[in-house]
Design an enzyme around this catalytic site. Structure first.
Site, PDB file in Angstrom:
ATOM      1  N   PHE A 234       0.826  -1.205   0.000  1.00 39.59           N
ATOM      2  CA  PHE A 234       0.000   0.000   0.000  1.00 39.59           C
ATOM      3  C   PHE A 234       0.859   1.253   0.000  1.00 39.59           C
ATOM      4  O   PHE A 234       0.520   2.263   0.605  1.00 39.59           O
ATOM      5  CB  PHE A 234      -0.989  -0.031   1.179  1.00 39.59           C
ATOM      6  CG  PHE A 234      -1.680  -1.358   1.310  1.00 39.59           C
ATOM      7  CD1 PHE A 234      -2.563  -1.781   0.329  1.00 39.59           C
ATOM      8  CD2 PHE A 234      -1.393  -2.227   2.355  1.00 39.59           C
ATOM      9  CE1 PHE A 234      -3.163  -3.028   0.404  1.00 39.59           C
ATOM     10  CE2 PHE A 234      -1.983  -3.476   2.431  1.00 39.59           C
ATOM     11  CZ  PHE A 234      -2.879  -3.876   1.459  1.00 39.59           C
ATOM     12  N   THR A 462      -1.942  -7.959  -6.066  1.00 33.11           N
ATOM     13  CA  THR A 462      -2.775  -7.412  -7.131  1.00 33.11           C
ATOM     14  C   THR A 462      -3.191  -8.460  -8.153  1.00 33.11           C
ATOM     15  O   THR A 462      -4.173  -8.272  -8.862  1.00 33.11           O
ATOM     16  CB  THR A 462      -1.991  -6.337  -7.879  1.00 33.11           C
ATOM     17  OG1 THR A 462      -0.713  -6.893  -8.243  1.00 33.11           O
ATOM     18  CG2 THR A 462      -1.737  -5.127  -6.991  1.00 33.11           C
ATOM     19  N   GLY A 503       1.294  -0.379 -12.325  1.00 28.87           N
ATOM     20  CA  GLY A 503       2.022  -1.615 -12.588  1.00 28.87           C
ATOM     21  C   GLY A 503       1.558  -2.321 -13.845  1.00 28.87           C
ATOM     22  O   GLY A 503       2.353  -2.597 -14.751  1.00 28.87           O
ATOM     23  N   ARG A 583     -10.364  -0.472 -19.746  1.00 26.03           N
ATOM     24  CA  ARG A 583     -10.753  -1.873 -19.909  1.00 26.03           C
ATOM     25  C   ARG A 583     -10.309  -2.638 -18.660  1.00 26.03           C
ATOM     26  O   ARG A 583      -9.146  -2.535 -18.256  1.00 26.03           O
ATOM     27  CB  ARG A 583     -10.038  -2.406 -21.137  1.00 26.03           C
ATOM     28  CG  ARG A 583     -10.482  -3.756 -21.592  1.00 26.03           C
ATOM     29  CD  ARG A 583      -9.680  -4.035 -22.854  1.00 26.03           C
ATOM     30  NE  ARG A 583     -10.137  -5.207 -23.544  1.00 26.03           N
ATOM     31  CZ  ARG A 583      -9.558  -5.642 -24.666  1.00 26.03           C
ATOM     32  NH1 ARG A 583      -8.543  -4.970 -25.183  1.00 26.03           N
ATOM     33  NH2 ARG A 583     -10.001  -6.721 -25.247  1.00 26.03           N
ATOM     34  N   LEU A 585      -9.092  -5.863 -17.029  1.00 25.66           N
ATOM     35  CA  LEU A 585      -8.356  -6.960 -17.667  1.00 25.66           C
ATOM     36  C   LEU A 585      -8.605  -8.314 -17.018  1.00 25.66           C
ATOM     37  O   LEU A 585      -8.383  -9.352 -17.642  1.00 25.66           O
ATOM     38  CB  LEU A 585      -6.858  -6.647 -17.662  1.00 25.66           C
ATOM     39  CG  LEU A 585      -6.481  -5.333 -18.371  1.00 25.66           C
ATOM     40  CD1 LEU A 585      -4.984  -5.078 -18.267  1.00 25.66           C
ATOM     41  CD2 LEU A 585      -6.926  -5.344 -19.833  1.00 25.66           C
ATOM     42  N   GLU A 660      -5.842   1.975  -6.611  1.00 25.83           N
ATOM     43  CA  GLU A 660      -5.996   3.014  -5.614  1.00 25.83           C
ATOM     44  C   GLU A 660      -7.335   3.719  -5.619  1.00 25.83           C
ATOM     45  O   GLU A 660      -7.788   4.243  -4.608  1.00 25.83           O
ATOM     46  CB  GLU A 660      -4.846   4.035  -5.777  1.00 25.83           C
ATOM     47  CG  GLU A 660      -3.551   3.409  -5.292  1.00 25.83           C
ATOM     48  CD  GLU A 660      -2.300   4.090  -5.800  1.00 25.83           C
ATOM     49  OE1 GLU A 660      -1.756   4.903  -5.062  1.00 25.83           O
ATOM     50  OE2 GLU A 660      -1.868   3.804  -6.924  1.00 25.83           O
TER      51      GLU A 660
END
Lengths: 696, 190
Positions: A234, A462, A503, A583, A585, A660
């Protein structure tokens, strides 16, 4: 392999999930080479001053203690770019909790006992740790975090405020907040044959490698940093932290592998925090709700050793149309730990204030708060005048209002009651910028048709491995089971940090570029040689280009709260977030990230508070018993949805970051709902019973 | 990808028993493990540092987060709050002991399918806690939110989402996977 290629967006199960549910995924402190020693940090017990003596004899006498590193015997390092890493180099104590020694022992028990036996004497100085709006040390910096100008002015905000028919002038106060990822920061370091190997709990091991190399005078090929599994960050693991420098120093001094974990209670001093802010928002509008002016000024703190300015006034530059605008950051250095990134730095705290002020304006005007926001949608980005690549705020507000049943509300405050519970609903907008950093990747095909894609991405929870495999598979035109993804080591092609919601875009662009180049190479014909074919690509060029578009994700939060009129307790009954982030993913992991951000925002609103004690000179709530992150029972009906956007101005995947935005605006939506439920407008967080009870 | 080849060792050269150390046996995941450990060693550190069982996580070391949850004689405990030497003879189940070979425990399957995890650091503790919690409810233990008279005397307490949320609140998840964790446990609860 018989599966059809997995198109982008499919809810693919996360690749490392099996290791995580079986307990076999290894984190940074879970490697035990022969001869492993344990380092225990000794924290400073004064808020400001100098060390006058360190007595280590008692510690060295503890059975099992191997050595004690202090500023007197620790290896000298080159001055690091980040001053928080210059540990054990001199006698200065810039804040409470600063490492003044490291006890290295054969066991955790001996290291702890040794740390307790170190005697440190200080020449302590008066300290000043309390942020105030008009602190005499306050100054206007050149830039805020993220490289944003600290001050932006359009038109004449003061004159417009003086003339506006309706104004809001409100000051909001936020205390510090702590990241507290579940895995404490940890590093295991070993020197062998002139090579330093480190397992580090980091959001970007390329940066850690570069930093260690610079500090210790080593080349890129002399250091390897691995961050294979990372227990959350974080933002707090986005930059190297002192434990990795300490572990490397101790390993060099002892010639043995050394593991250093930061104890939970030491984390707030050593791994950054969201800086407290005092924020004044002034809005001026016509009676129909059309904004004439937006003014957002923030005051925040930083430490004595580095300037970090929470960019809380930045989102006001792009949110709403207004001919006049003023956004200003001011900062004061105090004897406090260095603040740093915490999930959505700037946006999370700034949008609490701005979106609360928008609610205050809606109340003052008697206009529905969704409608007020829709009326102030800008045609182009207010600050730069650039067109938006896509702007989904109105869509999110409308879709959210429909799903939530927003318009069933009676706008009057304190109008709904269930026994002793007061019920209310609130809304707030969310935004987060689209960022891209340079990365590199390689794509390899073997004669058997199986692919290996390498990029130093970091999966901090993630689902980076999974989504990068999807991106690669789609570009290669192969089922994702045919693609092996290698991430999490500085020996791989360099990858940017897992931060700034950038990222997937940054690594994914490099992966897509390498994969498509490999496809072109294979299309040239010929057979794949025994060693396979490898193509590499980097995105320095793509990342350095300024977009002619203003690129941001947007969202809208809707919350329903129940406030206990006897106890003052606030419970969120249900919360809905609708997001427009390009979009999506991977529907499965994306939903988890959106919801995760909203849960952290719920904590910011209701439970997370860190008090700066002016006498003691530090945060008082430093562990998980006193700093209350949300628990399972705090989170009831919480849903995330999204609106698909077809935006061709982003990256080959068409994606915006999603890590975020979930936290941005959540606290404002809850605070606005509490105001609707009770009529009480509280302008500081968290909304704990002691603050609410006087109004009930 | 792990490009550092570190050979992990466990129980390497443990010093002999003394006034500060004792030899004792723990029954872990179905096998007996004889240890000679410092009396100060917690059960969590015994598992992680001496037995190579790093599935139980150290999130706070103070019983505040639940990441170290394991089962001792069938009951869920924070292993950071127990001294290993005091567990002599106890039967301990850790996350490593739940799967049957390659076949995952239904709770592990449900966590995977529901994506009830992100960083994974709290996950072993969540799953062990859920396992203990299911047994507690089956045995009729009420929680703070159990309405009196819900369960027949000695009978199981039905587990709805509210019951699960309450009973799982000793296991923190900073990634905020709670809604998915509750769904995963609901999938397995009777």
């Amino acid at each position: 392999m018989s599966h059809a290629p997995q198109p982008l967006g499919e809810p693919v199960v996360r690749r490392e999930g099996r290791e995580k549910v079986t307990g076999t995924a290894r984190y940074a402190a879970e490697h035990h080479p022969a001869g492993l020693l344990y380092g225990r940090i000794v924290p400073a017990t004064v808020a400001s001053g100098r060390i006058t003596a360190i007595r280590t004899a008692d510690a060295l006498a503890v059975p099992g203690v191997h050595t004690v590193l202090t500023h007197e015997n620790a290896p000298r390092i080159e001055e690091p770019d980040d001053p928080v890493l210059a540990v054990l180099q001199n006698t200065r104590v810039p804040h409470r909790g600063w490492p003044v020694a490291l006890v290295v022992a054969e066991s955790l028990e001996a290291a702890r006992a040794g740390a307790e036996a170190v005697r440190v004497e200080y020449d302590s100085a008066d300290h000043d740790t309390v942020l105030t709006w008009d602190h005499p040390g306050m100054y206007t910096p050149e830039k805020a975090n993220g490289g944003y100008p600290a001050v932006r002015e359009r038109g004449d905000a003061e004159a417009a405020l003086a003339e506006a028919p309706v104004t809001v002038d409100a000051t909001y106060t936020l205390g510090g907040l702590h990241n507290h990822p579940m895995e404490p920061h940890a590093s295991s370091a070993r020197w062998a044959d002139g090579h330093l190997s480190v397992h580090d709990s980091s959001q970007g091991s390329t940066t850690v490698r570069d930093t260690l190399g610079q500090a210790l005078g080593l080349g890129d090929d002399e250091v390897t940093v691995v961050s294979e599994h990372v227990g959350g960050g974080f933002g707090s693991k986005g930059t190297p932290r002192p434990q990795v420098v300490l572990a490397a120093m101790a390993a060099r001094l002892t010639g043995q592998p050394v593991q250093v974990s930061v104890p939970r209670r030491y984390m707030p001093a050593l791994v950054g925090h969201r800086a407290p802010t005092v924020q004044r928002v002034r809005l001026g509008a016509d009676r129909d709700g059309t904004l004439r002016v937006v003014s957002h000024e923030i005051a925040t703190h930083t430490s004595r050793i580095k300037e970090f300015v929470e960019q809380a006034a930045v989102p006001a530059r792009i949110m709403y149309a207004s001919p006049h605008s003023s956004t200003v950051h001011r900062v004061v250095p105090l004897d406090v730990p260095s603040p740093s990134w915490m999930r959505a730095p700037g946006e999370a705290s700034g949008m609490y204030a701005l979106e609360s002020a928008m609610d205050e304006l809606a109340c003052a005007l008697g206009i529905d708060p969704v409608e007020l926001r829709l009326r102030n949608e800008p045609a182009t980005e207010p600050d730069s005048g650039r067109p938006f690549s896509s702007r989904g705020l109105a869509g999110c507000l409308n879709e959210g209002a429909r799903r939530f049943g927003w318009y069933e509300r009676d706008p009057r405050p304190a109008a709904r009651q269930e026994g002793r519970l007061l019920l209310g609903t609130g809304v707030a907008s969310a935004t987060y910028p689209v960022l891209l950093s340079p990365s590199a990747a390689s794509a390899h095909v073997a004669p058997d048709g199986l692919y290996t894609v390498r990029v130093n991405a970091t999966d901090i929870g993630t689902g980076a491995r999974t989504v990068l495999a999807q991106i690669a598979a789609a570009a290669l035109g192969t089922p994702q089971d045919n693609v092996t993804i290698e991430i999490g080591s500085s020996d791989l092609p360099f990858g940017s940090v897992a931060g700034g919601s950038s990222g997937t875009a940054s690594w994914g662009t490099a992966v897509h570029k390498a994969a498509t180049a490999l496809v072109r190479r294979l299309a040239e014909g010929g057979t794949v040689p025994p060693e396979g074919v490898t193509v590499t690509a980097d995105t320095e060029e793509e990342a350095s280009q300024d977009s002619p578009y203003s690129r941001h994700a947007f969202g809208a939060h809707f919350a329903e709260v129940a406030v206990d009129s006897l106890t003052g307790e606030v419970r969120v009954r249900r919360m809905l977030g609708v997001f427009a982030a390009g979009r999506i993913l991977n529907a499965r992991t994306a939903r988890s990230q959106f919801i995760g951000g909203m849960v952290m925002g719920l904590g910011m609103a209701l439970t997370e508070g860190s008090t700066m004690d002016p006498v003691y000179g530090d945060f008082t709530e430093r562990d998980l018993a006193s700093y209350h992150v949300p628990a399972c029972a705090d989170v009831t009906d919480l849903q995330a949805h999204w609106i698909d956007e077809d935006d061709h101005h982003l990256n080959p995947m068409g994606s915006k970051g999603i890590g975020e935005i979930g936290i941005v605006g959540t606290a404002a939506a809850i605070g606005n709902a509490v105001r609707h439920a009770t009529g009480a407008r509280l302008r500081s967080l968290p909304l704990t019973p002691d603050k609410l009870l006087p109004y009930l | 990808m792990d490009t550092i080849a570190w050979r992990d060792v466990t129980d390497a050269g443990e010093p002999p028993p003394s006034d500060d150390r004792s030899t004792f046996t723990l029954h872990i995941n179905g096998s007996d493990r004889k240890l000679t450990l410092d009396h100060r060693t917690t059960l969590l550190d015994a598992l992680r540092e001496h037995l190579g069982l790093t599935g139980a996580k150290k999130g706070c070391d103070h019983g505040q987060c639940g990441a170290c949850t394991v089962l001792v004689d069938g009951r869920r405990v924070n292993s950071c709050l127990l001294l290993a030497v005091a567990q002599e003879g106890a039967h301990i189940t850790t996350i490593e002991g739940l799967a049957d070979g390659d076949r995952l425990h239904p709770l592990q399957e449900a966590f995977l399918e529901r994506d009830a995890l992100q960083c994974g650091y709290c996950t072993p503790g969540q799953i062990c806690s859920a396992l203990g919690m299911l047994d507690e409810a089956a045995d009729g233990s009420p929680s703070y939110v159990t309405e009196p008279g819900t369960a027949a005397a000695g009978g199981p307490v039905p587990l709805d989402a509210e019951e699960i949320r309450e009973r799982m609140s000793g296991n923190l998840c900073r990634c905020g996977a709670y809604p998915r964790i509750v769904e995963a446990i609901e999938d397995v609860a009777p």
